[in-house]
Design a protein around this motif. Structure first.
Motif: not given
Length: 511
Positions: A255-257, A287-288, A311-319, A336-339
């Motif tokens: 997922v991508h927010i 997340m962007t 939380l043990g969650m895979s996460f990326e942040f893009h500012p 591709r493939g992201e919601t």
């Protein structure tokens, strides 16, 4: 990872902007199987009601504004300045005096409208001609003499500014600044003090041919946290949007927010927690964050990354330190493939997105699975008098809501009023609002989304309604907050005035 859950409730209220988050004090209860968000309990809000009497400033302003529009004589359109256009589509802005020059004694004079005398009297018992119905008399009788005089003079000053009579406006503003204080005991006095300060900035800027200085975004963002602690509006925006995003992400593993104005990112820890504890396992979250300051964005990304790690969650942040409507789609790095989810909590502090038509075009290109939109019920477009009338009614209602809960000397209340609400008022009146760039702004984004073929509304679910009601239950019932569900939206307001509307949308392409 369990250690991150063995903590007290009330996480979001205890997160301080730009300070290291104390994970030992951030916790969330176990999510329910129907994907309904847990509502944190505020450690600031208690069950006492400081002022049980009705604060009727906003109602009085509404009645007086309607009378000014409906009962005053039509102005000679040839003599109006360019800034004097329309208060609403069908009613021309009235001319207070035939020569369009407000006089000092006008507060003790009268307006002739439809053959009737419109009396501004210093005796509260004589305030019977503002509206014909009995409720208006009840409203006016609750407004003290000083507040009545202040609001009257403020209206006169707005008319002077609208016809470019800056000298007379300046004289009245000097009088207002001596009469009204932002620390005053009444909502009327505080509202007038901030409106007068914003209008004075406009007059001075017009004389000098300059723009008002840019606001300190870091300070303004911190005021959102204070607002979140003393009022349900920000919580309402966060949790209703999170619920819609959560439902759109159901069983999606990537997922991508995109947050169009992320600020300190206080909205997202609650969503992260629910995603991390899904029965099917947490998704990979990217997340962007959009914003005005790369320094603030980097700090926000660091805090969110640390929280996701706990939380043990895979996460990326893009500012991205640019406005959403001004970025190239490739900068958003949609994979591709992201919601994809796009979130936008609108406010009047500054123009967060750039030209609306560019923002809309970019949304069409991205085709997100969900767009969550929380709008203020206030218009930024039109003439100065348009903005004045709309914003006076809107912010007098907000000041009323704060005054019902907090005493006049409460530091949190003053911080919200001075660092947040005043800066929004100043942006709308002194700087010209988000439309100052010359670009047309949509009156309501939800109307534009509904009117195009690219998007379709997703009605806010019963879970969203239930959560909004739980938020209101954190505040004493006597306060007068109102929650309405209609046309697929959720609307939160004060008494009969809607202030924030939440809606959810999806693109046809994503479906």
């Amino acid at each position: 990872m369990k250690g991150g859950f063995e903590v007290a409730r009330g996480a979001l209220d205890m997160i301080q902007p730009h300070e290291q988050w104390d994970y030992s004090s951030i916790g969330f209860p176990t999510p329910s199987p129907n994907y309904s968000f847990p509502i944190p309990t505020s450690n600031v809000i208690d069950n006492r009601c400081v002022n049980l009497e009705r604060n009727d400033l906003s109602e009085w302003v509404e009645h007086v504004t309607k009378q000014l529009i409906d009962d005053l004589p039509d102005a000679n359109s040839d003599s109006l300045q360019a800034d004097t256009t329309m208060v609403c589509e069908n009613d021309p802005i009235p001319s207070i005096l035939g020569d369009l020059r407000p006089r000092k004694d006008m507060r003790r004079s009268y307006f002739e409208g439809n053959g009737e005398e419109f009396q501004w009297s210093n005796e509260l018992g004589n305030q019977t001609n503002v509206c014909e119905n009995g409720s208006s008399n009840r409203v006016l009788n609750k407004v003290d003499e000083q507040g009545l005089s202040l609001i009257t003079l403020l209206f006169e000053c707005a008319v002077a500014i609208s016809v470019d009579n800056l000298g007379e406006a300046h004289r009245m503003l000097l009088e207002l600044t001596q009469m009204a204080s932002p620390y005053g005991p009444s909502c009327a006095e505080r509202v007038v003090a901030y409106f007068a300060k914003a209008m004075a900035s406009r007059v001075i800027n017009s004389w000098l041919g300059i723009c008002s200085p840019l606001i300190n975004h870091k300070s303004a963002h911190c005021a959102f946290q204070a607002f979140n602690n003393v009022s349900p509006f920000i919580k309402f925006a966060h949790f209703t949007s999170n619920q819609a995003i959560l439902e759109a992400f159901h069983r999606r593993d990537r997922v991508h927010i995109i947050d169009l104005d992320i600020m300190q990112g206080l909205q997202w820890p609650a969503l992260f927690h629910i995603l991390a504890t899904r029965m099917e396992g947490p998704p990979h979250v990217r997340m962007t964050g959009m914003g005005t300051s790369m320094e603030i964005l980097l700090e926000t990304g660091k805090q969110l990354s640390n929280f996701a790690k706990r939380l043990g969650m895979s996460f990326e942040f893009h500012p991205i330190a640019k406005k959403f409507g001004e970025v190239d789609p490739s900068m958003l790095q949609v994979r591709r493939g992201e919601t994809l989810a796009v979130h936008w909590l609108q406010h009047s502090l500054y123009d967060a997105t750039g030209p609306d038509w560019k923002t809309f075009r970019l949304l069409e290109e991205l085709s997100p699975r969900v767009i969550t939109l929380v709008e203020q019920e206030i218009s930024h477009g039109g003439s100065f008098l348009d903005r004045f009338v709309g914003s006076l009614h809107y912010y007098s209602t907000l000041f009323d809501s704060l005054g019902a809960y907090l005493p006049s000397d409460d530091p949190s209340r003053h911080r919200v009023e001075h660092c947040l609400l005043y800066r929004e008022i100043n942006n709308i009146l002194a700087i010209g609002g988000p439309a100052r760039s010359g670009e047309d702004k949509f009156r309501h984004w939800r109307s534009e989304l509904a009117g195009r073929n690219s998007f379709v509304q997703v009605p806010m679910s019963s879970n969203s309604m239930a959560q909004a009601q739980l938020i209101l239950n954190m505040f004493p019932p006597a306060h007068g907050y109102s929650l309405v569900q209609g046309d697929g939206t959720l609307m939160l307001g004060w008494k009969d005035t809607t202030l924030f509307t939440a809606s959810s949308w999806t693109s046809h392409a994503s479906r």
